[in-house]
Design a protein around this motif. Sequence first.
Motif, PDB file in Angstrom:
ATOM      1  N   ASP A 111      16.851   8.249 -10.753  1.00  0.00           N
ATOM      2  CA  ASP A 111      17.765   9.269 -10.246  1.00  0.00           C
ATOM      3  C   ASP A 111      16.999  10.423  -9.609  1.00  0.00           C
ATOM      4  OD1 ASP A 111      19.922   7.810 -11.246  1.00  0.00           O
ATOM      5  OD2 ASP A 111      19.753   8.759 -13.215  1.00  0.00           O
ATOM      6  N   ASP A 112      15.749  10.607 -10.059  1.00  0.00           N
ATOM      7  CA  ASP A 112      14.903  11.680  -9.541  1.00  0.00           C
ATOM      8  C   ASP A 112      13.510  11.093  -9.291  1.00  0.00           C
ATOM      9  OD1 ASP A 112      13.792  14.090  -8.865  1.00  0.00           O
ATOM     10  OD2 ASP A 112      13.595  14.816 -10.931  1.00  0.00           O
ATOM     11  N   PRO A 113      13.367  10.288  -8.224  1.00  0.00           N
ATOM     12  CA  PRO A 113      12.104   9.571  -7.996  1.00  0.00           C
ATOM     13  C   PRO A 113      10.954  10.518  -7.688  1.00  0.00           C
ATOM     14  CG  PRO A 113      13.509   9.412  -6.068  1.00  0.00           C
ATOM     15  CD  PRO A 113      14.343  10.058  -7.145  1.00  0.00           C
ATOM     16  N   PRO A 114       9.736  10.110  -8.004  1.00  0.00           N
ATOM     17  CA  PRO A 114       8.575  10.955  -7.697  1.00  0.00           C
ATOM     18  C   PRO A 114       8.396  11.078  -6.192  1.00  0.00           C
ATOM     19  CG  PRO A 114       7.867   8.767  -8.348  1.00  0.00           C
ATOM     20  CD  PRO A 114       9.342   8.825  -8.612  1.00  0.00           C
ATOM     21  N   PRO A 115       7.911  12.213  -5.721  1.00  0.00           N
ATOM     22  CA  PRO A 115       7.715  12.382  -4.278  1.00  0.00           C
ATOM     23  C   PRO A 115       6.534  11.593  -3.739  1.00  0.00           C
ATOM     24  CG  PRO A 115       6.925  14.307  -5.461  1.00  0.00           C
ATOM     25  CD  PRO A 115       7.611  13.442  -6.476  1.00  0.00           C
ATOM     26  N   LEU A 116       5.675  11.059  -4.652  1.00  0.00           N
ATOM     27  CA  LEU A 116       4.473  10.376  -4.201  1.00  0.00           C
ATOM     28  C   LEU A 116       4.132   9.205  -5.124  1.00  0.00           C
ATOM     29  CD1 LEU A 116       1.966  10.310  -2.306  1.00  0.00           C
ATOM     30  CD2 LEU A 116       0.850  11.864  -3.913  1.00  0.00           C
ATOM     31  N   PHE A 117       3.865   8.058  -4.523  1.00  0.00           N
ATOM     32  CA  PHE A 117       3.377   6.881  -5.250  1.00  0.00           C
ATOM     33  C   PHE A 117       2.031   6.512  -4.639  1.00  0.00           C
ATOM     34  CE2 PHE A 117       3.601   2.029  -5.652  1.00  0.00           C
ATOM     35  CZ  PHE A 117       3.033   2.034  -6.926  1.00  0.00           C
ATOM     36  N   ILE A 118       0.969   6.520  -5.454  1.00  0.00           N
ATOM     37  CA  ILE A 118      -0.374   6.162  -4.994  1.00  0.00           C
ATOM     38  C   ILE A 118      -0.735   4.807  -5.585  1.00  0.00           C
ATOM     39  CG2 ILE A 118      -2.793   6.840  -4.860  1.00  0.00           C
ATOM     40  CD1 ILE A 118      -1.973   9.701  -5.457  1.00  0.00           C
ATOM     41  N   SER A 119      -1.042   3.869  -4.715  1.00  0.00           N
ATOM     42  CA  SER A 119      -1.403   2.537  -5.173  1.00  0.00           C
ATOM     43  C   SER A 119      -2.838   2.218  -4.762  1.00  0.00           C
ATOM     44  CB  SER A 119      -0.469   1.487  -4.563  1.00  0.00           C
ATOM     45  OG  SER A 119      -0.821   0.180  -4.994  1.00  0.00           O
ATOM     46  N   ALA A 120      -3.602   1.698  -5.708  1.00  0.00           N
ATOM     47  CA  ALA A 120      -4.955   1.256  -5.391  1.00  0.00           C
ATOM     48  C   ALA A 120      -4.898  -0.009  -4.546  1.00  0.00           C
ATOM     49  CB  ALA A 120      -5.734   0.990  -6.677  1.00  0.00           C
ATOM     50  N   SER A 121      -5.918  -0.189  -3.740  1.00  0.00           N
ATOM     51  CA  SER A 121      -6.166  -1.435  -3.032  1.00  0.00           C
ATOM     52  C   SER A 121      -7.678  -1.562  -2.956  1.00  0.00           C
ATOM     53  CB  SER A 121      -5.510  -1.418  -1.645  1.00  0.00           C
ATOM     54  OG  SER A 121      -5.704  -2.661  -0.979  1.00  0.00           O
ATOM     55  N   ALA A 122      -8.196  -2.391  -2.069  1.00  0.00           N
ATOM     56  CA  ALA A 122      -9.637  -2.582  -1.989  1.00  0.00           C
ATOM     57  C   ALA A 122     -10.079  -2.766  -0.548  1.00  0.00           C
ATOM     58  CB  ALA A 122     -10.050  -3.801  -2.819  1.00  0.00           C
ATOM     59  N   ILE A 123     -11.327  -2.396  -0.271  1.00  0.00           N
ATOM     60  CA  ILE A 123     -11.844  -2.579   1.080  1.00  0.00           C
ATOM     61  C   ILE A 123     -12.063  -4.053   1.394  1.00  0.00           C
ATOM     62  CG2 ILE A 123     -12.862  -0.288   1.269  1.00  0.00           C
ATOM     63  CD1 ILE A 123     -15.589  -1.632   0.622  1.00  0.00           C
ATOM     64  N   GLY A 124     -11.907  -4.917   0.391  1.00  0.00           N
ATOM     65  CA  GLY A 124     -11.893  -6.348   0.654  1.00  0.00           C
ATOM     66  C   GLY A 124     -10.811  -6.721   1.645  1.00  0.00           C
ATOM     67  N   VAL A 165       4.258   7.001   0.102  1.00  0.00           N
ATOM     68  CA  VAL A 165       3.328   6.038  -0.498  1.00  0.00           C
ATOM     69  C   VAL A 165       1.950   6.216   0.126  1.00  0.00           C
ATOM     70  CG1 VAL A 165       2.754   3.607  -0.853  1.00  0.00           C
ATOM     71  CG2 VAL A 165       5.141   4.366  -1.002  1.00  0.00           C
ATOM     72  N   ALA A 166       0.952   6.359  -0.727  1.00  0.00           N
ATOM     73  CA  ALA A 166      -0.448   6.421  -0.291  1.00  0.00           C
ATOM     74  C   ALA A 166      -1.186   5.210  -0.850  1.00  0.00           C
ATOM     75  CB  ALA A 166      -1.116   7.709  -0.759  1.00  0.00           C
ATOM     76  N   ILE A 167      -2.018   4.605  -0.018  1.00  0.00           N
ATOM     77  CA  ILE A 167      -2.829   3.453  -0.407  1.00  0.00           C
ATOM     78  C   ILE A 167      -4.295   3.864  -0.359  1.00  0.00           C
ATOM     79  CG2 ILE A 167      -3.496   1.080   0.135  1.00  0.00           C
ATOM     80  CD1 ILE A 167      -0.562   1.226  -0.523  1.00  0.00           C
TER      81      ILE A 167
END
Length: 305
Positions: A111-124, A165-167
């Motif tokens: 109902d009140d989602p976060p303004p930012l979701f940071i997800s890890a990824s890889a330089i692979g 969303v930040a990767i």
Amino acid sequence: MSTGKIVIGGATGLIGRAIVKALIDKGYEVFVLTRNPGTARSLPIQAIPIRWTKSTGIKELKRYFKGAAAVINLAGAGVADKRWSDAYKLDIMASRLDATRFCVQSIEQSDDPPPLFISASAIGYYGNTTSAQGESGSKGEGLLADVSDVWEKEALIAESEKTKVAIVRIGVVLSNEGGALAKMITPYKFFVGGPLGNGEQYLSWIDRDDLVRLFLHIIETQSSGVYNGTAPAPVTMNEFSQTLARVLGRPNLFRVPEFALKLLLGERAEVVLSGQNALPERALNEGFVFNFTELEKSLKHQLNR
């Protein structure tokens, strides 16, 4: 005084532990998603564990997401932890997708989602390449590229008018608490250290302290999009091994040939035989200042030399 609430998955790993500590030191209230609350004992006592599994209801989790300044997901089976059997390759993919999907669905239904979701990824993600790759570089080939691509696409589902969303495509993290550096040091302790493979593959490294600061930069600027989590000075495997030997005061004589690595590691040899020349163009353009731009300085810092 608290500066906000952060929810983080994968908090007990090499990167997560450092991020949790830095967030708490900054005054954030930190909630840690974990399958086993007992593992959270390695974290500062201020971190609040939240038990979650596949059977945990979204309804239960999304209440913790309510009012959070950001949700960070670092969870995933280590790509170099085991031999790449067919089953483990599936686990590498599934462990990332399951955790990411769980976060995404909780964000979507909040109902009140976060303004930012940071997800890890890889330089692979960039595959095996010697040409310099900024964040706009194209996807490469191989298991690591495929896993990173699917992982990122899953995270981006959370993007909406309310949630950015930040990767962060993470490189080889240098830390005195384990990870790749610990594995690389071991042969040198026995005076049998040297480069792996032909030594021409690029190794895009980052000091763990700088990587933590990059995550905090993204949170504090509420930024979205892709970041390369690497230092601005990638080196070849030959350069890395020469520098590590110099810092340790050990010889750098015993090259491990490609065929030997493939016999020893099987398909997992891809982790050390492929390389990426990844540059943190996005962070530099935003004025982020790396404390460790020289490999030798980072190694001395992490190894207390």
